[in-house]
Design a protein around this motif. Structure first.
Motif, PDB file in Angstrom:
ATOM      1  N   PHE A   1       1.036  -1.431   0.011  1.00  0.00           N
ATOM      2  CA  PHE A   1       0.090   0.008  -0.246  1.00  0.00           C
ATOM      3  C   PHE A   1       0.775   1.176  -0.115  1.00  0.00           C
ATOM      4  CE2 PHE A   1      -3.717   2.573   0.474  1.00  0.00           C
ATOM      5  CZ  PHE A   1      -3.311   3.610   1.557  1.00  0.00           C
ATOM      6  N   ILE A   2       1.052   1.983  -1.089  1.00  0.00           N
ATOM      7  CA  ILE A   2       2.035   3.136  -1.167  1.00  0.00           C
ATOM      8  C   ILE A   2       1.157   4.323  -1.357  1.00  0.00           C
ATOM      9  CG2 ILE A   2       3.676   3.879  -2.847  1.00  0.00           C
ATOM     10  CD1 ILE A   2       4.586   1.297  -1.438  1.00  0.00           C
ATOM     11  N   GLN A   3       1.691   5.263  -0.717  1.00  0.00           N
ATOM     12  CA  GLN A   3       1.042   6.686  -0.596  1.00  0.00           C
ATOM     13  C   GLN A   3       1.879   7.622  -1.286  1.00  0.00           C
ATOM     14  OE1 GLN A   3      -0.916   7.587   3.286  1.00  0.00           O
ATOM     15  NE2 GLN A   3       0.249   5.770   3.947  1.00  0.00           N
ATOM     16  N   LEU A   4       1.191   8.745  -1.979  1.00  0.00           N
ATOM     17  CA  LEU A   4       1.851   9.784  -2.549  1.00  0.00           C
ATOM     18  C   LEU A   4       1.035  11.140  -2.620  1.00  0.00           C
ATOM     19  CD1 LEU A   4       4.280  10.800  -4.276  1.00  0.00           C
ATOM     20  CD2 LEU A   4       2.887  10.333  -6.484  1.00  0.00           C
ATOM     21  N   ASN A   5       1.488  12.307  -1.773  1.00  0.00           N
ATOM     22  CA  ASN A   5       0.880  13.391  -1.665  1.00  0.00           C
ATOM     23  C   ASN A   5       1.107  14.193  -2.974  1.00  0.00           C
ATOM     24  OD1 ASN A   5      -0.099  15.926  -0.963  1.00  0.00           O
ATOM     25  ND2 ASN A   5      -0.025  15.409   1.175  1.00  0.00           N
ATOM     26  N   CYS A   6       0.336  14.338  -3.730  1.00  0.00           N
ATOM     27  CA  CYS A   6       0.557  15.215  -5.026  1.00  0.00           C
ATOM     28  C   CYS A   6       1.003  16.643  -4.730  1.00  0.00           C
ATOM     29  CB  CYS A   6      -1.003  14.991  -5.989  1.00  0.00           C
ATOM     30  SG  CYS A   6      -1.089  13.416  -6.500  1.00  0.00           S
ATOM     31  N   ALA A   7       0.374  16.983  -3.776  1.00  0.00           N
ATOM     32  CA  ALA A   7       0.691  18.721  -3.427  1.00  0.00           C
ATOM     33  C   ALA A   7       1.972  18.833  -2.847  1.00  0.00           C
ATOM     34  CB  ALA A   7      -0.225  19.065  -2.260  1.00  0.00           C
ATOM     35  N   ALA A   8       2.665  17.803  -2.110  1.00  0.00           N
ATOM     36  CA  ALA A   8       4.010  17.645  -1.736  1.00  0.00           C
ATOM     37  C   ALA A   8       5.094  17.525  -2.554  1.00  0.00           C
ATOM     38  CB  ALA A   8       4.050  17.143  -0.345  1.00  0.00           C
ATOM     39  N   ILE A   9       4.956  17.339  -3.850  1.00  0.00           N
ATOM     40  CA  ILE A   9       6.113  16.994  -4.796  1.00  0.00           C
ATOM     41  C   ILE A   9       6.347  18.518  -5.618  1.00  0.00           C
ATOM     42  CG2 ILE A   9       7.006  15.344  -6.051  1.00  0.00           C
ATOM     43  CD1 ILE A   9       5.108  13.361  -5.187  1.00  0.00           C
ATOM     44  N   PRO A  10       7.670  18.793  -5.707  1.00  0.00           N
ATOM     45  CA  PRO A  10       7.876  19.901  -6.774  1.00  0.00           C
ATOM     46  C   PRO A  10       7.509  19.363  -8.223  1.00  0.00           C
ATOM     47  CG  PRO A  10       9.411  19.558  -5.308  1.00  0.00           C
ATOM     48  CD  PRO A  10       8.885  18.504  -5.105  1.00  0.00           C
TER      49      PRO A  10
ATOM     50  N   LEU B   1      -3.172   8.180  -4.032  1.00  0.00           N
ATOM     51  CA  LEU B   1      -2.887   9.505  -4.430  1.00  0.00           C
ATOM     52  C   LEU B   1      -3.743  10.491  -3.759  1.00  0.00           C
ATOM     53  CD1 LEU B   1      -2.788   8.744  -8.535  1.00  0.00           C
ATOM     54  CD2 LEU B   1      -0.700   8.848  -6.966  1.00  0.00           C
ATOM     55  N   ASP B   2      -3.125  11.168  -2.853  1.00  0.00           N
ATOM     56  CA  ASP B   2      -3.609  11.932  -2.089  1.00  0.00           C
ATOM     57  C   ASP B   2      -3.354  13.484  -2.784  1.00  0.00           C
ATOM     58  OD1 ASP B   2      -3.517  13.047   1.417  1.00  0.00           O
ATOM     59  OD2 ASP B   2      -5.128  13.115   0.001  1.00  0.00           O
ATOM     60  N   GLU B   3      -4.445  14.300  -2.538  1.00  0.00           N
ATOM     61  CA  GLU B   3      -4.443  15.650  -3.147  1.00  0.00           C
ATOM     62  C   GLU B   3      -4.436  15.593  -4.665  1.00  0.00           C
ATOM     63  OE1 GLU B   3      -5.247  17.900  -1.311  1.00  0.00           O
ATOM     64  OE2 GLU B   3      -5.010  17.224   0.792  1.00  0.00           O
ATOM     65  N   ILE B   4      -5.119  14.736  -5.261  1.00  0.00           N
ATOM     66  CA  ILE B   4      -5.076  14.622  -6.825  1.00  0.00           C
ATOM     67  C   ILE B   4      -5.183  15.849  -7.349  1.00  0.00           C
ATOM     68  CG2 ILE B   4      -7.530  13.923  -6.820  1.00  0.00           C
ATOM     69  CD1 ILE B   4      -4.609  12.330  -8.924  1.00  0.00           C
ATOM     70  N   GLY B   5      -6.344  16.908  -6.751  1.00  0.00           N
ATOM     71  CA  GLY B   5      -6.601  18.014  -7.408  1.00  0.00           C
ATOM     72  C   GLY B   5      -5.478  18.923  -7.722  1.00  0.00           C
ATOM     73  N   ASP B   6      -4.100  18.678  -6.910  1.00  0.00           N
ATOM     74  CA  ASP B   6      -3.027  19.488  -7.175  1.00  0.00           C
ATOM     75  C   ASP B   6      -1.946  18.942  -8.054  1.00  0.00           C
ATOM     76  OD1 ASP B   6      -3.206  20.380  -3.638  1.00  0.00           O
ATOM     77  OD2 ASP B   6      -3.587  21.852  -5.412  1.00  0.00           O
ATOM     78  N   MET B   7      -2.531  17.796  -8.693  1.00  0.00           N
ATOM     79  CA  MET B   7      -1.608  17.152  -9.686  1.00  0.00           C
ATOM     80  C   MET B   7      -1.317  18.088 -10.896  1.00  0.00           C
ATOM     81  SD  MET B   7      -1.623  13.379 -11.488  1.00  0.00           S
ATOM     82  CE  MET B   7      -0.992  12.374 -10.184  1.00  0.00           C
ATOM     83  N   PRO B   8      -0.160  18.262 -11.471  1.00  0.00           N
ATOM     84  CA  PRO B   8       0.081  18.900 -12.635  1.00  0.00           C
ATOM     85  C   PRO B   8      -0.495  18.392 -13.997  1.00  0.00           C
ATOM     86  CG  PRO B   8       1.955  18.839 -11.659  1.00  0.00           C
ATOM     87  CD  PRO B   8       1.104  17.928 -11.078  1.00  0.00           C
ATOM     88  N   LEU B   9      -1.043  19.355 -14.828  1.00  0.00           N
ATOM     89  CA  LEU B   9      -1.878  19.108 -16.057  1.00  0.00           C
ATOM     90  C   LEU B   9      -1.009  18.001 -16.735  1.00  0.00           C
ATOM     91  CD1 LEU B   9      -3.735  22.314 -17.030  1.00  0.00           C
ATOM     92  CD2 LEU B   9      -4.618  20.064 -16.422  1.00  0.00           C
ATOM     93  N   ASN B  10       0.399  18.429 -17.055  1.00  0.00           N
ATOM     94  CA  ASN B  10       1.053  17.266 -17.919  1.00  0.00           C
ATOM     95  C   ASN B  10       1.194  15.848 -17.425  1.00  0.00           C
ATOM     96  OD1 ASN B  10       2.648  18.364 -15.824  1.00  0.00           O
ATOM     97  ND2 ASN B  10       4.580  17.416 -16.842  1.00  0.00           N
ATOM     98  N   LEU B  11       1.328  15.893 -15.983  1.00  0.00           N
ATOM     99  CA  LEU B  11       1.234  14.666 -15.230  1.00  0.00           C
ATOM    100  C   LEU B  11      -0.076  13.895 -15.539  1.00  0.00           C
ATOM    101  CD1 LEU B  11       3.316  13.115 -14.241  1.00  0.00           C
ATOM    102  CD2 LEU B  11       2.650  13.721 -11.843  1.00  0.00           C
ATOM    103  N   GLN B  12      -1.248  14.788 -15.521  1.00  0.00           N
ATOM    104  CA  GLN B  12      -2.578  14.224 -15.525  1.00  0.00           C
ATOM    105  C   GLN B  12      -2.665  13.355 -16.752  1.00  0.00           C
ATOM    106  OE1 GLN B  12      -5.621  17.161 -15.065  1.00  0.00           O
ATOM    107  NE2 GLN B  12      -4.461  18.089 -13.231  1.00  0.00           N
TER     108      GLN B  12
END
Length: 546
Positions: free
Chosen positions: A436-445, A483-494
């Protein structure tokens, strides 16, 4: 767009003392219908038009006369910062073909004609057409536009790719000839919407949404948006697997030498194996749906149904025969919905010795399992305690969804427990023994987001680890990626995440090798994703896929 973007600039000016001959010269040089007239301070006082010139000569004026008696004192003026919409409305309603453009100090900065308006409309239409073309060619879903006479007008790149067609070769052809089986008559003739229509084209089964295209209150065509049924096919595969597992379970039950009896929450028998039929000396149909008390008087299965407490390896006399009996409750969503009973009546002495050893092993296993559970501190739905009815409903729904493999989107304010729900769903799913892997999309440059998600190959960029690094997708293979805070994921990564959701493949940064994994995505956000979609900050197709 504003008036200053559409006007004609560098316009010459006339003064009252200028002659008609000078005015003629300026009108011929500029090819304008009128020249602004200003006073000595440069303020606008009128306009001298070609019509004024003809009126002057018809009145017998000589070229060396001044323009003073002949120019118009009433002038249509507009501010340089006037919005396009106001300019468009003024042009539609005004009989005047030329207007003077002034700044906030009433100084003349240009001339605006209806020709300027037409040229601006051409530019605006061209720009909107280019934007629309870019949008529908970048969509993940297939898009086909059909005219009023049922001919294909447009087909985007995704549609051509999904169906393996040449878009240029299809354009202009009749829709029913190229795409049979989808009736557009209700849409084009009756302006009806068709949602969730299934079609099969060129070996690909797709799900379509069809809507009318209107102009001036009339239907001028239809637009079809579709996607392949890969996700639905996966669900069908899961149902088939469930059916196979059920048939396998029945086979296992029937080869067991213990009698197996299952009762529901009403105390009625719902399943028996062949050994149970032999033990009770009855056929299966004589036992099914009968109250357990009729078949086994004083049965303790009802006590287990009431208390929810399991009882194992107890000696009990049934039908005058000593047996070893075990009873286990069946629990769903925290409620006991049935009990399964196991009766061992054959080779009892061997079984008794074996059961004693197994009981001891069970005690040891229970001890070590409890210690392991304490060490792991897994979050399960039992840890989410609530008395709120709405939260209980959400919890029950999450427990149901956890057993599948579909993508999940959790929404809610910060601090409402989205991360707890995500981990509990993983631990209640068939993937619970996998990562179970977690990633906070808002915390990554932004510049590190792609390599963090997909990993990178050796030497992919300056500062990269020599041996490369696996990304979150690779680490979560077989399990769940949150994928936490998915709304902050950059458009190119979406767009790259959308492609991964389609075929579960990705390419690490700096690599040419495509990697395929099996990962379930659970996403969460505290934002209103639909508003972000409408604002162009979040991909519409990714929103629907999540």
């Amino acid at each position: 767009m504003r008036l200053g973007d559409m006007m004609t600039t560098n316009v010459p000016l006339l003064k009252e003392e200028d002659t008609l001959a000078h005015a003629v010269k300026l009108l011929r040089q500029t090819k304008l219908d009128g020249i602004p007239v200003v006073d000595d301070a440069g303020a606008l006082i009128g306009i001298f038009t070609k019509a004024n010139l003809m009126d002057a000569f018809l009145a017998g004026a000589r070229p060396e006369e001044t323009i003073t008696p002949y120019y118009q004192r009433r002038v249509l003026t507009a501010r340089v910062d006037t919005p396009y919409e106001m300019v468009e409305e003024a042009v539609k309603t005004s009989p005047v073909g030329t207007g003077v453009v002034v700044d906030d100090r009433d100084n003349v900065v240009g001339i605006f004609t209806k020709v300027d308006m037409i040229m601006s409309l051409f530019k605006r239409t061209e720009r909107l057409a280019n934007q629309l073309t870019t949008v529908y060619h970048s969509m993940h879903n297939g898009v086909i536009v059909v005219s009023r006479d049922y001919r294909v007008e447009l087909m985007n790149q995704s549609a051509a790719g999904i169906l393996r067609l040449d878009g240029a070769a299809v354009t202009g052809r009749l829709f029913p000839e190229v795409f049979p089986g989808l009736d557009l008559a209700p849409v084009i003739e009756a302006s009806q919407w068709r949602i969730g229509v299934k079609a099969s084209w060129y070996g690909v089964t797709v799900m379509c949404n069809v809507s009318p295209v209107t102009a001036g209150g009339q239907v001028v065509g239809a637009i079809i948006i579709f996607q392949p049924l890969t996700e639905l096919d996966r669900i069908a595969s899961e149902l088939e697997t469930t059916k196979e597992l059920y048939e396998t379970l029945l086979t296992v039950l029937n080869i067991a030498y213990e009698a197996i009896v299952l009762i529901n929450e009403e105390g009625r028998i719902t399943l028996v194996n062949e050994a149970a039929c032999r033990f009770f000396r009855k056929r299966e149909e004589e036992l099914l749906n009968k109250p357990i008390e009729e078949v086994m008087p004083h049965s303790r299965l009802l006590r287990t149904l009431k208390t929810g407490m399991a009882e194992t390896n107890e000696v009990q006399v049934i039908e005058g025969q000593p047996c070893i009996v075990s009873r286990s409750p069946i629990v769903r969503k925290g409620k006991v919905i049935g009990v399964v009973g196991k009766i061992t009546y054959q080779k009892l002495e061997e079984v008794r010795e074996l059961s004693e050893k197994l009981a001891e092993m069970d005690r040891e296993l229970s001890y070590y399992r409890s210690k392991a559970e304490e060490a792991r501190q897994l979050v399960t739905f039992r840890h989410i305690v609530t008395v709120n009815k709405e939260m209980q409903r959400i919890k029950e729904e999450a427990e149901r969804v956890a057993r599948g493999h579909s993508t999940v989107l959790l929404t809610g304010e910060s601090g409402t427990g989205k991360e707890l729900f995500a981990e509990a769903m993983h631990n209640a799913s068939p993937r619970r023994h996998k990562p179970f892997i977690q990633l906070n999309c808002a915390a990554i440059p932004d510049n590190l987001a792609e390599s963090e998600l997909f990993g990178y190959a050796p030497g992919a960029f300056t500062g990269a680890q020599r041996e490369g690094k696996p990304g979150k997708f690779a680490l979560a293979n077989g399990g769940t990626l949150f994928l936490d805070e998915i709304g902050d994921m950059p458009l190119n990564l979406q767009s790259k995440l959308l492609r991964f959701l389609e075929d579960q493949t990705f390419t690490p940064v700096g690599s040419t090798r495509t990697v395929k994994v099996d990962v379930r995505i659970i996403a969460a956000t505290n934002q209103d994703l639909w508003r972000k979609v409408e604002a162009g900050e979040f991909r519409r197709d990714l929103y629907y896929r999540l």
